[in-house]
Design an enzyme around this catalytic site. Sequence first.
Site, PDB file in Angstrom:
ATOM      1  N   GLU A 109       2.660  -8.187  -1.653  1.00 58.42           N
ATOM      2  CA  GLU A 109       1.430  -8.792  -1.112  1.00 58.42           C
ATOM      3  C   GLU A 109       1.350 -10.286  -1.371  1.00 58.42           C
ATOM      4  OE1 GLU A 109       1.556  -5.942  -2.843  1.00 58.42           O
ATOM      5  OE2 GLU A 109       0.152  -4.473  -2.042  1.00 58.42           O
TER       6      GLU A 109
ATOM      7  N   GLU B 268       1.649   1.825  -3.515  1.00 57.52           N
ATOM      8  CA  GLU B 268       0.408   2.241  -4.191  1.00 57.52           C
ATOM      9  C   GLU B 268       0.085   3.704  -3.890  1.00 57.52           C
ATOM     10  OE1 GLU B 268      -1.755  -1.134  -2.525  1.00 57.52           O
ATOM     11  OE2 GLU B 268      -2.186  -1.790  -4.563  1.00 57.52           O
TER      12      GLU B 268
ATOM     13  N   GLY C  46       0.811  -1.217   0.000  1.00 60.06           N
ATOM     14  CA  GLY C  46       0.000   0.000   0.000  1.00 60.06           C
ATOM     15  C   GLY C  46       0.842   1.264   0.000  1.00 60.06           C
TER      16      GLY C  46
HETATM   17  N1  CO8 Z   1       2.037  -3.904   8.801  1.00 63.85           N
HETATM   18  C1  CO8 Z   1       2.151  -3.883  10.133  1.00 63.85           C
HETATM   19  N2  CO8 Z   1       3.325  -3.764  10.781  1.00 63.85           N
HETATM   20  C2  CO8 Z   1       4.425  -3.628  10.051  1.00 63.85           C
HETATM   21  C3  CO8 Z   1       4.395  -3.614   8.641  1.00 63.85           C
HETATM   22  C4  CO8 Z   1       3.124  -3.758   8.006  1.00 63.85           C
HETATM   23  N3  CO8 Z   1       2.967  -3.702   6.658  1.00 63.85           N
HETATM   24  N4  CO8 Z   1       5.665  -3.483   8.186  1.00 63.85           N
HETATM   25  C5  CO8 Z   1       6.458  -3.397   9.260  1.00 63.85           C
HETATM   26  N5  CO8 Z   1       5.716  -3.489  10.388  1.00 63.85           N
HETATM   27  C6  CO8 Z   1       6.176  -3.448  11.762  1.00 63.85           C
HETATM   28  C7  CO8 Z   1       6.818  -4.786  12.181  1.00 63.85           C
HETATM   29  O1  CO8 Z   1       5.819  -5.701  12.551  1.00 63.85           O
HETATM   30  C8  CO8 Z   1       7.690  -4.338  13.318  1.00 63.85           C
HETATM   31  O2  CO8 Z   1       6.875  -4.149  14.451  1.00 63.85           O
HETATM   32  P1  CO8 Z   1       7.303  -4.846  15.874  1.00 63.85           P
HETATM   33  O3  CO8 Z   1       8.595  -4.152  16.254  1.00 63.85           O
HETATM   34  O4  CO8 Z   1       6.156  -4.520  16.768  1.00 63.85           O
HETATM   35  O5  CO8 Z   1       7.497  -6.282  15.588  1.00 63.85           O
HETATM   36  C9  CO8 Z   1       8.166  -2.946  12.887  1.00 63.85           C
HETATM   37  O6  CO8 Z   1       7.245  -2.514  11.901  1.00 63.85           O
HETATM   38  C10 CO8 Z   1       9.550  -2.978  12.266  1.00 63.85           C
HETATM   39  O7  CO8 Z   1       9.539  -3.945  11.239  1.00 63.85           O
HETATM   40  P2  CO8 Z   1      10.642  -5.083  11.093  1.00 63.85           P
HETATM   41  O8  CO8 Z   1      11.156  -5.486  12.426  1.00 63.85           O
HETATM   42  O9  CO8 Z   1      10.083  -6.156  10.240  1.00 63.85           O
HETATM   43  O10 CO8 Z   1      11.786  -4.263  10.311  1.00 63.85           O
HETATM   44  P3  CO8 Z   1      12.880  -4.844   9.295  1.00 63.85           P
HETATM   45  O11 CO8 Z   1      13.828  -3.716   9.035  1.00 63.85           O
HETATM   46  O12 CO8 Z   1      13.436  -6.144   9.779  1.00 63.85           O
HETATM   47  O13 CO8 Z   1      12.056  -5.177   7.944  1.00 63.85           O
HETATM   48  C11 CO8 Z   1      10.468  -4.710   6.193  1.00 63.85           C
HETATM   49  C12 CO8 Z   1      11.447  -4.129   7.232  1.00 63.85           C
HETATM   50  C13 CO8 Z   1      11.254  -5.516   5.137  1.00 63.85           C
HETATM   51  C14 CO8 Z   1       9.734  -3.555   5.538  1.00 63.85           C
HETATM   52  C15 CO8 Z   1       9.483  -5.687   6.909  1.00 63.85           C
HETATM   53  O14 CO8 Z   1       8.924  -5.000   8.035  1.00 63.85           O
HETATM   54  C16 CO8 Z   1       8.343  -6.135   6.042  1.00 63.85           C
HETATM   55  O15 CO8 Z   1       8.507  -7.028   5.219  1.00 63.85           O
HETATM   56  N6  CO8 Z   1       7.144  -5.534   6.249  1.00 63.85           N
HETATM   57  C17 CO8 Z   1       5.940  -5.934   5.520  1.00 63.85           C
HETATM   58  C18 CO8 Z   1       5.968  -5.460   4.093  1.00 63.85           C
HETATM   59  C19 CO8 Z   1       4.734  -5.913   3.363  1.00 63.85           C
HETATM   60  O16 CO8 Z   1       4.451  -7.104   3.206  1.00 63.85           O
HETATM   61  N7  CO8 Z   1       3.908  -4.953   2.910  1.00 63.85           N
HETATM   62  C20 CO8 Z   1       2.674  -5.230   2.191  1.00 63.85           C
HETATM   63  C21 CO8 Z   1       1.518  -5.281   3.158  1.00 63.85           C
HETATM   64  S1  CO8 Z   1      -0.006  -5.795   2.388  1.00 63.85           S
HETATM   65  C22 CO8 Z   1      -0.550  -4.379   1.608  1.00 63.85           C
HETATM   66  O17 CO8 Z   1       0.059  -3.348   1.631  1.00 63.85           O
HETATM   67  C23 CO8 Z   1      -1.870  -4.495   0.915  1.00 63.85           C
HETATM   68  C24 CO8 Z   1      -2.215  -3.207   0.182  1.00 63.85           C
HETATM   69  C25 CO8 Z   1      -3.653  -2.927   0.249  1.00 63.85           C
HETATM   70  C26 CO8 Z   1      -4.026  -1.533  -0.211  1.00 63.85           C
HETATM   71  C27 CO8 Z   1      -3.441  -0.362   0.617  1.00 63.85           C
HETATM   72  C28 CO8 Z   1      -3.923   0.962   0.110  1.00 63.85           C
HETATM   73  C29 CO8 Z   1      -3.071   2.170   0.462  1.00 63.85           C
END
Ligand code: CO8
Length: 257
Positions: A131, A111, A108
Amino acid sequence: MGYENILVHVDGRIGVVTLNRPKALNALNSALIAELNRALDGFETDDGISTIILTGSDRAFAAGADIKEMQGLSFPGTYTGDFITSWERLSRFRKPVIAAVAGYALGGGCELAMMCDILLAADNARFGQPEIQLGIIPGAGGSQRLTRAVGKAKSMEMCLTGRTLSASEADMYGLVSRVVPLADLMTEAMKVADTIANLSLPSVMMAKESVNRSFETTLGEGIRFERRLFQSLFASDDQKEGMAAFVEKRSPNFNNR
Ligand code: CO8
């Protein structure tokens, strides 16, 4: 009413919105999107605002929709509640929007950046639609806007595998306007916004509308649409002022009429 998930400030005729959920890498949840939409509604109707900048932190523009919020959703609920539709408010904002993207712009986040008009990327930016790794697909236009921006070959690989692009790849493939050093990102974004803010707002808004029309219509219809807008601008004071200033070898002083 204040904001908890974004920061909003005004600098002259420029509105700046900063996504601000640092602990979650600016993951986009419903509360954040509601606040963003409220800020956009305010800027849209504010005659004092010509353009806006949307940015995040040095580490993340936004790492996607909030997975923790989405985890428990069901199909009937997402369908009856029309989940995600309200997230597209940005794409209907009529004034120019500059995305200043540093760090992660994933899912997102990517996007949201692609809904903006001019996308400036810091050299540490990473773009992707991961995703598929969560068992879903892009939900806010990613498969459509990314494909139009980078073409089928790149888009397919990104959407089917979750591969992310570095800033320089995003630049090479036409996803971003240009790449700047991280330390200069906001200065460059402000310069672009300032340039636009000093132009005639009606012509700027029509230029945006006309470019966007090219994604929605045939070439012939698009050209006719552009021509009508072009002709209509000869009814504006700013056309008289802009051309007079050129002939008189001075800077124009537009009054947005
Ligand atoms: N949602 C919720 N929490 C998140 C997200 C997320 N997308 N990304 C990161 N966080 C949180 C982690 O859970 C973590 O929280 P906590 O310390 O409480 O565990 C904190 O942020 C830090 O993250 P990381 O420890 O994972 O940090 P890293 O440096 O190790 O990794 C990354 C960074 C690579 C970005 C990793 O966090 C990651 O892969 N995040 C998810 C990325 C992802 O899959 N995004 C797609 C999500 S689905 C989506 O976007 C659908 C779109 C729908 C439309 C939206 C319209 C605007």
